[in-house]
Design a protein around this motif. Structure first.
Motif, short mmCIF file in Angstrom:
data_model
loop_
_atom_site.label_atom_id
_atom_site.label_comp_id
_atom_site.label_asym_id
_atom_site.label_seq_id
_atom_site.Cartn_x
_atom_site.Cartn_y
_atom_site.Cartn_z
N THR B 250 0.84 -1.22 0.15
CA THR B 250 0.12 0.01 0.03
C THR B 250 0.97 1.24 -0.04
OG1 THR B 250 0.22 -0.02 2.31
CG2 THR B 250 -1.88 -0.98 1.45
N ASP B 279 -4.97 2.12 4.39
CA ASP B 279 -3.73 1.87 3.75
C ASP B 279 -2.63 2.60 4.37
OD1 ASP B 279 -5.00 0.21 2.04
OD2 ASP B 279 -4.79 1.35 0.38
N ARG B 479 -1.38 -4.62 -0.52
CA ARG B 479 -2.46 -4.15 -1.20
C ARG B 479 -3.09 -5.16 -2.00
NH1 ARG B 479 -3.98 1.15 -4.21
NH2 ARG B 479 -5.04 0.70 -6.06
#
Lengths: 379, 647
Positions: B250, B279, B479
């Motif tokens: 992220t 994030d 992510r």
């Protein structure tokens, strides 16, 4: 009919017993053992040492033992089966005990003139004891839960002890041998269906639980199972053995490369070539015909045992004969499945062919029991 | 026992029947064995005979390429580069010593290299190739190939080796890889065969080790035919290795780079988090180190430099560093008091510079006192006395509970090494760990983030994100794995009343944007990007009464390691929060002076996705900022390769 009702006069006595031995079985066993000597001579690079000669000596010893046991009346064997079982379990416990005080993880006890593996002995005494148990038990009670639980305990106790060693191969053989005997004795189908069903259910539940919140076994245990199921994930370890073994088998073709001409075993590509993997050498050197002939010899032993058991009206004798035939079958079936890549590699030798003293002696002793049952059958 | 003839008959029939069934079963299985034998020996005979006939077959492992790691936008942060090396297979050599001597004449090999090689040859299986020389030049490799006849058992190989194009920027997050050690092997229950490949690289710390399973991939094999001299004649077949899966973090590499560059010269940490989804956009820890040095085998001198440095470059301060949060903890105390009904925002508390509680004097940082303080002003000017009062009203356990709700004292589940838990003390905790009863003075210290309270920069950033949104923001670092996006969960409400949180947010706005706010000097002039926040200065030592009397507690007069830690937490844009930040400068002095300016620059970089524009700064500071920026050494991301163009 129990032994007390034998028509004693019809049972041969003295040297007449020799005439009534199950000679086809003896011939087949000798033939199988001879194949073993040939192969051990070959894998040693054309030498009686270090394997073929000791193996022959043990075979001779084992044959004498077999004849001696064959002369013993079956009723006596029946009466000492409890003692034999108890003794072998005691030996198993002793292995455990000595193992913890300095003998390491070894599975044998040194008797001075030979090393005895109690787990080998247990395979036979378990069968004997179970046969005696079912001989004693009223036929109508065989499938009652309480009378089913007792033999289950008789089987699982030595299984537990061998698993502690740890010796998975023997434990499996004990479970299948004991379970097979219970099946033969007439325990109701439903029990086996239930156990198999529960086993399948449990295994699938364990696999289904993978990756979920209620995962039943640890991740590393799953990874062990993975390597177990897929040896190619370990190509230089377990997978290496299997690959080389298959190359040896396959390169044998129909008739093989000729005696002592197998390159795979010559060049040390084969692991354990004189023990668990000896069949690959045979298959490489004598081809499909050689392999299938050995298989036929084994099946022949089973066949004559089954015939002898069915024609025997003594309950103990026929259960004993079938039980030993089953154990013998399990040995070669598991070993052959293993080298042909049908089963994972567990340490089970090829009976009478693989190099190894305990196994040879114990197997011939077991066939002594089969002979005794055959000779002393009620007529 | 006597049995009736009927029983005997029945029993014999049963045994015969079952015996036949079992016998039949055994026969069927025998048939299966025979069929299998036929299949292997007759049907596949040609194939297998080819393999065995007069040739020797070897199986070699093909190492998998390690999975790549990208930042959130697809910038490569961990890749693989070509590496030339020379390996020896012991099984194919008669006299390895002679071959090693021959080799040493051709390529540069030190005695140390040779000893290492001998040791490896002794230890490893005869079939496993052992690396003799690594990272050779193309010329050396060609030399080996040309001289092949004199070098039986020696094979030149091309391998892949990890490299980190962003160098120090991601050293702490990603960690680094290194060759498998005996220690690594001893920790494993099931040893992946690929680990036997000499110098095979596995993750040693950070994401590299936490995601080892995904990144490693699966080894392939090749079967090769070798002649009597052990030379490879041809390849018979191969199962390709499976490349490790790629991972996307992220983190924004550009922002990360800015944060690292901005903090050069300090011993500090900064964490930027997206308050909407948790994030983590930047997790900078300064000073850093070049992980490539570890991959290539760091020299003793370089390693000593890293370990001897008092700024501790090897430590990942963002998650491993635990600091007293100082005044940044005051939001927690205030929220605990508000939510438990012990105070209303308008209520005032008189600050006379010091107060006496349980026989001890407790000082406000401002010796002259602040006068009458309500919640907003107390936070804005960071009045200590107000919080001493609150602490006595609510008690430590409620404060600690509120801290946990905001994410302090809770270990975050992130794939990084040694993520610390921090500490939010309770009465019970002290009884169990300090063998002493909690005293009211402990509560007073805790209320201003001193005493036992400890938090990591990550936890402070999470706390700020939660304050900014009144939602339970959970930080995440990964992510996507193998192009599959990790699920994003809409953060749940925290369960704190909107009015209380508004009051805190409003007070934090005052800190950064109003006259006399402690971070007013570090305000953002651009109204669309304004930052709310809170400064903190935490003592690492007690000021003795004697020092207080002498007036020696100016930080500048103290040695570096005894100066106060400087902290700042904040979120922006103030009216519609998107980013939260926490900055800790170890021994940096005051939070408003040392930490807030760093936080402002990073926050602007996050909001503009670029070098902060000068127009965002107050006019009077622009000249100074401009010259400072000119000295920043930033990486160029416009021309950097994006995902897909490099493997």
């Amino acid at each position: 009919m129990s032994y007390l009702e034998y028509n004693v006069k019809a049972v041969p006595s003295g040297f007449a017993k020799f005439l009534h031995l199950n000679w086809p079985v003896i011939l087949l066993l000798s033939a199988i053992s001879s194949v073993g000597f040939l192969m051990l001579y070959s894998v040693a690079g054309g030498s009686l040492n270090p394997w073929a000669e000791p193996q022959m000596k043990r075979f001779a010893m084992g044959m004498v033992l077999m004849f001696m046991v064959a002369m013993v009346p079956t009723w006596f064997l029946r009466n000492v089966s409890g003692l034999a079982y108890g003794l072998s379990v005691l030996l198993l416990i002793m292995v455990e005990f000595f193992g913890s005080t300095g003998m390491g993880a070894q599975r044998w006890i040194n008797l001075g003139f030979m090393r005895l593996q109690p787990s080998e002995l247990t395979k036979i005494t378990l069968i004997m004891f179970l046969a005696a148990y079912y001989d004693w038990l009223d036929v109508k009670k065989v499938s009652r839960p309480i009378w089913v639980i007792i033999p289950v305990i008789i089987v699982l106790f030595p299984v537990y002890l061998t698993l502690r060693q740890p010796d998975l191969g023997t434990a499996l053989l004990l479970v299948f041998g004991g379970g097979g005997l219970m099946f033969l004795a007439g325990v109701h189908w439903a029990y086996f269906a239930a156990v198999i069903g529960a086993g399948v259910g449990m295994v699938s539940a364990v696999f289904k639980s993978r990756g979920t919140d209620w995962q039943l076994i640890k991740d590393y245990q799953f990874r062990r199972i993975d390597t177990f199921l897929d040896p190619s994930s370990d190509p230089l370890g377990a997978g290496y053995h299997i690959t080389q073994s298959k190359i040896a088998l396959g390169s044998g073709g129909w008739t093989g490369r000729g005696y002592m001409q197998g390159t795979q075993s010559r060049l040390n590509f084969l692991p354990e070539k004189h023990t668990d993997f000896i069949f690959t050498t045979l298959a490489e050197e004598f081809g499909f015909l050689g392999g299938i002939s050995l298989l036929a010899l084994y099946i022949g032993v089973i066949f004559f045992c089954v015939v002898s058991a069915i024609s025997n009206k003594d309950r103990f004798a026929s259960l004993l004969t079938l039980g030993i035939a089953l154990t013998f079958f399990l040995f070669f079936a598991v070993n052959m499945s293993m080298v042909m890549g049908l089963a994972p590699v567990v340490g089970v030798p090829l009976p009478l062919v693989s190099y190894g003293g305990s196994a040879m002696l114990v197997l011939l002793l077991a066939f002594g029991l089969v002979q005794s049952a055959h000779v002393h059958r009620p007529r | 026992m006597r049995r009736t003839p009927k029983d005997i008959e029945q029993s014999a029939r049963m045994i015969s029947r079952r015996g036949l069934i079992l016998g039949g079963g055994m026969l069927v299985f025998g048939g299966i064995l025979g069929a299998r034998m036929r299949h292997l020996q007759v049907d596949q005979a040609d194939q297998f005979r080819l393999l065995a006939e007069e040739n020797r077959i070897n199986i070699r492992l093909l190492p998998p390429a390690r999975g790549l790691v990208f930042d959130r936008k697809g910038v490569l942060i961990a890749g693989n580069e070509q590496n030339y090396r020379v390996v020896m297979i012991r099984d194919e050599v008669d006299d390895p010593e002679q071959v090693l001597q021959n080799l040493a004449k051709i390529i540069p090999l030190t005695n140390e290299d040779l000893d290492k090689a001998r040791e490896e040859l002794r230890k490893r299986s005869r079939l496993v190739p052992v690396t003799i020389a690594d990272r050779l030049s193309w010329e050396d490799l060609s030399q080996v190939a040309v001289n092949a006849p004199a070098l039986p058992g020696i094979t030149p190989e091309f391998g892949l080796s990890r490299y980190y194009p962003q160098e120090g920027d991601f050293a702490h997050i990603l960690g680094y890889v290194g060759p498998v050690s005996d220690y690594d092997l001893s920790k494993l229950v099931v040893v992946d065969p690929v680990l036997q490949i000499p110098k095979f690289q596995i993750g040693k710390s950070g994401v590299e080790t936490k995601l080892e399973g995904a990144l490693r991939g699966k080894a392939g094999t090749k079967r090769i035919e070798v002649n009597a001299a052990g030379r490879v004649m041809r390849e018979l077949g191969r199962d390709e290795s499976q490349k490790g899966v790629s991972v996307r973090l992220t983190i924004d590499a550009k922002l990360q780079n800015f944060a690292q560059a901005r903090m050069i010269g300090e011993s500090s940490a900064a964490v930027v988090i997206d308050v909407e989804n948790g994030d983590l956009l930047a997790m900078a820890s300064a000073p850093s180190f070049d992980p490539n040095k570890f991959v290539r085998g760091i020299s003793v001198a370089d390693y000593k430099d890293l370990t001897d440095n008092i700024y501790r470059p090897l430590a990942n301060k963002t998650v491993q560093g635990q600091y007293p949060p100082g005044s940044t903890f005051k939001m927690v105390t205030a929220l605990a008091a508000l939510e438990n009904g012990h105070v209303v925002p308008e209520e005032t508390v008189y600050c006379g510079g010091a107060t006496k509680v349980a026989g001890r004097r407790f000082h406000c940082w401002k010796r002259g006192g602040h006068g009458k303080m309500n919640l907003r002003n107390s936070l804005k000017q960071s009045c200590d006395l107000y919080y001493y009062d609150m602490a006595q009203r609510v008690g430590i356990d409620k404060i600690s509970e509120m801290a946990n709700i905001l994410g302090l004292g809770v270990r975050d589940d992130l794939p990084m090494s040694a993520v610390a838990e921090g500490l939010t003390p309770t009465k019970q905790w002290k009884r169990e760990n300090r063998a002493a009863e909690w005293v009211v003075g402990d509560s007073l210290n805790a209320s201003i983030g001193q005493g036992f309270v400890l938090a990591t920069p990550l936890q402070l950033a999470v706390m700020t994100a939660r304050i900014a949104t009144n939602r339970k923001v959970i930080p995440r670092l990964i992510r996507s794995v193998d192009d599959r996006d990790e699920p994003v969960h809409e953060p749940e409400p925290l369960g704190i009343s909107t009015s209380s949180m508004r009051a805190i947010q409003d007070a934090m706005f005052a800190v950064g944007n109003e006259q006399r706010g402690t971070a007013y000097r570090s305000r953002i002039a651009d109204e669309t990007m304004r930052m709310s926040g809170k400064t903190g200065t935490s003592q690492v030592r007690n000021i003795t009464a004697a020092e207080r009397a002498r007036g020696v507690f100016r930080n500048e007069d103290l040695p570096w390691e005894r100066r106060d830690h400087a902290l700042f937490v904040g979120f922006a844009p103030a009216d519609k929060p998107k980013y939260a930040i926490a900055v800790v400068v170890e021994h940096g002095g005051g939070g408003s002076k040392a930490a807030a300016p760093i936080a402002r620059d990073i926050m602007l970089a996050a909001q503009t996705d670029d070098l902060p524009p000068l127009s965002a700064y107050p006019a009077s500071q622009r000249a100074r900022i401009e010259s400072a920026f000119e000295e920043l050494q930033l990486r160029d991301f416009e021309t950097a390769p994006k995902k897909g163009s490099q493997a």
